[in-house]
Design an enzyme around this catalytic site. Sequence first.
Site, PDB file in Angstrom:
ATOM      1  N   TYR A 128      -2.872 -12.640   2.463  1.00  0.00           N
ATOM      2  CA  TYR A 128      -2.489 -12.299   1.077  1.00  0.00           C
ATOM      3  C   TYR A 128      -1.247 -13.044   0.591  1.00  0.00           C
ATOM      4  O   TYR A 128      -1.340 -13.949  -0.237  1.00  0.00           O
ATOM      5  CB  TYR A 128      -2.248 -10.792   0.956  1.00  0.00           C
ATOM      6  N   LYS A 177       0.822  -1.219   0.000  1.00  0.00           N
ATOM      7  CA  LYS A 177       0.000   0.000   0.000  1.00  0.00           C
ATOM      8  C   LYS A 177       0.856   1.268   0.000  1.00  0.00           C
ATOM      9  O   LYS A 177       0.375   2.336  -0.374  1.00  0.00           O
ATOM     10  CB  LYS A 177      -0.991  -0.015   1.164  1.00  0.00           C
ATOM     11  N   TYR A 218     -11.961 -15.221   2.204  1.00  0.00           N
ATOM     12  CA  TYR A 218     -11.060 -14.115   2.517  1.00  0.00           C
ATOM     13  C   TYR A 218     -10.701 -14.128   4.003  1.00  0.00           C
ATOM     14  O   TYR A 218     -11.581 -14.267   4.860  1.00  0.00           O
ATOM     15  CB  TYR A 218     -11.725 -12.770   2.185  1.00  0.00           C
TER      16      TYR A 218
END
Length: 339
Positions: free
Chosen positions: A289, A49, A263
């Site tokens: 992830y 990010k 998820y």
Amino acid sequence: MHLARFPRLRLGHLPTPLEPLERLSAALGGPEIWIKRDDCTGLSTGGNKTRKLEFLMAEAVDQAADIVITHGATQSNHARQTAAAAARLGMDCHILLEDRIGSNDPDYTRNGNVLLDHVHGAVTETRPGGADMNAELAALGERLSAAGRKVYLIPGGGSNPTGALGYVNCAIELITQADTMGLRIDHLVHATGSAGTQAGLVTGLKGINAQVPLLGIGVRVPRAKQEENVFRLAAATAEKLGVPGLVAPDDVVANCDYVGEGYGLPAPSTFEAIRMFAQTEGILLDPVYSGKGAAGLIDLIRKGQFAKGQRVVFLHTGGSAGLFGYLAAFEAEHRAQAA
Ligand SMILES: *Cc1c(COP(=O)(O)O)cnc(C)c1O
């Protein structure tokens, strides 16, 4: 394309290292595996990010914002990095956290990224799993604006064309770095979620005509949906860069076979990948992830999709702070292994 046409702040330690994974490559006996260390971008334990926030936060500063708002799942790495970037720029930060996996484990709800959000001074509010987070964020923005704040709104994952510019930049950085080292790259693999990373990479690789195939390993939605999300964002990113039509649907390839039960729920292959990277290379992945991305890489090597003699680069997108939210899952998996 010319990235200097867009406002950008230097928030990351760039370029990130590009290094061989010799022991992991030997353990798998397939292609030569290299790693692009975007877990080492420096901002509050690093992660992907940071690159997006370089462009997003520059826009926030240009608009004279005094508060940035965003949303994510409880253990969002994006939330943590946004909180850190806002702190660095002297802005307030307000985050909506969705309880996407419905957990009341205090490690998950308070440790890891959530702890760091608060250490950085961000205000967090929770929403139940399945809430319309975009609508919730828009409503928060209206409330804050009505109270006289100058709000800058960042979508989930920082995934809009502005944020994706960070990964256009990464594609250019990676290919430049590989060319300088004389390193031919045959494949690039990474974890894909809110789509900004893959959309930026595919746009950047196309823009410099690198002809390096890119594979996103999905962490949430099925393949068709993921590819559609990435393609749509890549098309908008290319348009922003002044090269509409640059990316074709066929350029976007995702494999969503490693999501497991959903998820934020690590699968057995996720734990195996985390242990393999940790114990062959001393590198920390994460359970949401990069652990799933690496599980895909490992399985596809075992299946021969990436063969001996080829060179595969795994883009490490970060996330290790999330490990501390998953103590119970690691302990349960450890007990299952021992039994
Ligand atoms: C957000 C994130 C990703 C996925 O990137 P997107 O741009 O959302 O697709 C991958 N790895 C980590 C550690 C992340 O935090």
